[in-house]
Scaffold this active site. Structure first.
Site, PDB file in Angstrom:
ATOM      1  N   LYS A  58      -6.066  18.648  -8.132  1.00  0.00           N
ATOM      2  CA  LYS A  58      -6.347  20.088  -7.994  1.00  0.00           C
ATOM      3  C   LYS A  58      -5.695  20.634  -6.724  1.00  0.00           C
ATOM      4  CE  LYS A  58     -10.960  19.536  -9.988  1.00  0.00           C
ATOM      5  NZ  LYS A  58     -12.378  19.506  -9.601  1.00  0.00           N
ATOM      6  N   ARG A  61      -2.032  -5.704  -7.745  1.00  0.00           N
ATOM      7  CA  ARG A  61      -2.512  -6.823  -6.926  1.00  0.00           C
ATOM      8  C   ARG A  61      -3.012  -6.400  -5.551  1.00  0.00           C
ATOM      9  NH1 ARG A  61       1.792  -9.396  -9.194  1.00  0.00           N
ATOM     10  NH2 ARG A  61       2.189  -7.356 -10.016  1.00  0.00           N
ATOM     11  N   THR A  62      -2.367  -5.430  -4.925  1.00  0.00           N
ATOM     12  CA  THR A  62      -2.804  -5.058  -3.573  1.00  0.00           C
ATOM     13  C   THR A  62      -4.205  -4.444  -3.608  1.00  0.00           C
ATOM     14  OG1 THR A  62      -0.500  -4.699  -2.971  1.00  0.00           O
ATOM     15  CG2 THR A  62      -2.150  -3.785  -1.487  1.00  0.00           C
ATOM     16  N   ARG A 121      -2.701   3.473   0.511  1.00  0.00           N
ATOM     17  CA  ARG A 121      -1.326   3.353  -0.010  1.00  0.00           C
ATOM     18  C   ARG A 121      -0.857   4.755  -0.363  1.00  0.00           C
ATOM     19  NH1 ARG A 121       1.373  -0.666  -4.295  1.00  0.00           N
ATOM     20  NH2 ARG A 121       1.186  -1.938  -2.426  1.00  0.00           N
ATOM     21  N   HIS A 136       4.637  -2.490   4.750  1.00  0.00           N
ATOM     22  CA  HIS A 136       3.548  -3.050   3.941  1.00  0.00           C
ATOM     23  C   HIS A 136       3.064  -4.287   4.714  1.00  0.00           C
ATOM     24  CE1 HIS A 136       1.122  -4.164   0.663  1.00  0.00           C
ATOM     25  NE2 HIS A 136       1.993  -4.230  -0.313  1.00  0.00           N
TER      26      HIS A 136
HETATM   27  C1  NCD Z   1       5.208  -4.195  -3.539  1.00  0.00           C
HETATM   28  C2  NCD Z   1       4.881  -2.772  -3.153  1.00  0.00           C
HETATM   29  O1  NCD Z   1       4.233  -2.045  -3.893  1.00  0.00           O
HETATM   30  O2  NCD Z   1       5.282  -2.420  -2.074  1.00  0.00           O
HETATM   31  N1  NCD Z   1       4.268  -4.816  -4.337  1.00  0.00           N
HETATM   32  C3  NCD Z   1       3.119  -5.302  -3.787  1.00  0.00           C
HETATM   33  O3  NCD Z   1       2.428  -4.646  -3.040  1.00  0.00           O
HETATM   34  N2  NCD Z   1       2.812  -6.576  -4.073  1.00  0.00           N
HETATM   35  C4  NCD Z   1       6.591  -4.413  -3.942  1.00  0.00           C
HETATM   36  C5  NCD Z   1       7.152  -3.624  -5.093  1.00  0.00           C
HETATM   37  O4  NCD Z   1       6.473  -2.819  -5.717  1.00  0.00           O
HETATM   38  O5  NCD Z   1       8.333  -3.829  -5.355  1.00  0.00           O
END
Ligand code: NCD
Length: 312
Positions: free
Chosen positions: A83, A55-56, A105, A133
């Site tokens: 690599k 989703r992100t 990320r 986050h």
């Molecule tokens: C979260 C994450 O990846 O930090 N999910 C997200 O971004 N919606 C929470 C999780 O993975 O538990």
């Protein structure tokens, strides 16, 4: 507006309110026939994802496209990272291509901060290790705001694996900044070791907390936590702390159920509880797009108004 969003601490209450208000004015674009604003035409945004995400990543991609930016998606698997290419070399490669904004990320806490020192592009943290986050916190605030006019005195319980949760860290900071009261609920092994310095209440008794709060925010429990000895078993966790419909019935009539996703149905939340009318879990996903559009718009788009840009 800020140059980078690495932590929710980069914002002050006014900055948060500005993002939420801008998100509200951009939100209706999703329901229009032409779902685009021209604001970021000619700008390039790269999604640099070293960790899996559904989703992100999709939400950032859609947000950027709805503002007419060009979007590049990079995931570590299938790239030169396999690599042995370092984050710095990857960053410099991307920079050389003239990218304006990097959404990153990474499994290491602090990777977005390091990246921000190497590039001239704006950097947005889309989740770094157990650190933060911040855009999740912004969309969570936006979702709460749809139901509660003020954060002052709002009572929010965050349940589960707070210790390993970047979402919890950003949410606690954001909620406290706006005057909400936060309670962390779960087994002591999953509470952060320095929780006493967080300015929150701590308890293991979920059923005592539920009747008193406005929002129950359930975190994902990872199987790895059990394997690492933080939990005896997932079924025991679920029995003692899982949110099922019997526990959800303890909530006040107007209280909300939230979860950042992805959910482990039947572990931290039952399928029935996740689908109750008071659950806003899918709203969170939808609101992520408008919130990230607002952030990109304010960080990259300059100061002209949403209305002017919509009619352009
Ligand atoms: C979260 C994450 O990846 O930090 N999910 C997200 O971004 N919606 C929470 C999780 O993975 O538990």
């Amino acid at each position: 507006m800020i140059r980078h969003l690495l932590s929710i601490r980069d914002l002050d209450p006014d900055g948060i309110e500005k993002i939420l208000a801008t998100a509200a004015s951009l939100a209706d674009v999703g329901s229009r026939q032409v779902k685009k604003y021209p604001t970021l035409r000619g700008r390039t945004i790269v999604n640099l994802f070293y960790e899996s995400s559904t989703r992100t990543r999709l939400s950032f991609e859609l947000a950027a496209k709805r503002l007419s930016a060009d979007v590049l998606n990079f995931s570590a698997s299938g790239s030169s990272v396999e690599k042995g290419e370092s984050l710095k070399d990857t960053a410099q490669t991307i920079e050389a291509m003239g990218v304006d904004c990097i959404v990153v990320r990474h499994k290491s806490s602090g990777a977005p901060l390091r990246l921000s020192k190497w590039v001239s592009a704006n950097v947005i943290n889309a989740g770094d290790g157990m650190h933060e986050h911040p855009t999740q916190a912004l969309l969570d605030l936006y979702t709460m705001r749809q139901h509660f006019p003020s954060f002052a005195g709002l009572r929010v319980a965050i349940v589960g694996d707070v210790r390993h949760s970047r979402v919890a860290r950003s949410d606690v900071l954001a909620l406290q900044m706006l005057g909400a009261e936060v309670t962390l609920v779960g087994p002591p092994t999953l509470m952060p070791p320095n929780a006493s310095s967080w300015g929150v209440e701590l308890t293991a008794e979920i059923e005592e907390v539920l009747p008193k709060i406005d929002v129950v925010y359930v975190l994902r429990i990872q199987l790895e936590r059990m394997e690492a000895g933080f939990l005896p078993s997932l079924s025991e966790y679920s029995r003692l702390w899982g949110l099922d419909s019997r526990r959800a019935a303890l909530l006040k009539d107007d209280a909300l159920i939230m979860h950042p996703g992805p959910m482990n149905r039947g572990v931290e939340v039952s399928a029935e509880a996740a689908e109750l009318p008071r659950s806003v879990i899918t709203d969170q996903v939808a609101n992520g797009i408008a919130t990230r559009m607002a952030l990109l718009y304010l960080m990259l788009g300059g100061e002209h108004s949403v209305e002017a840009s919509a009619s352009a």
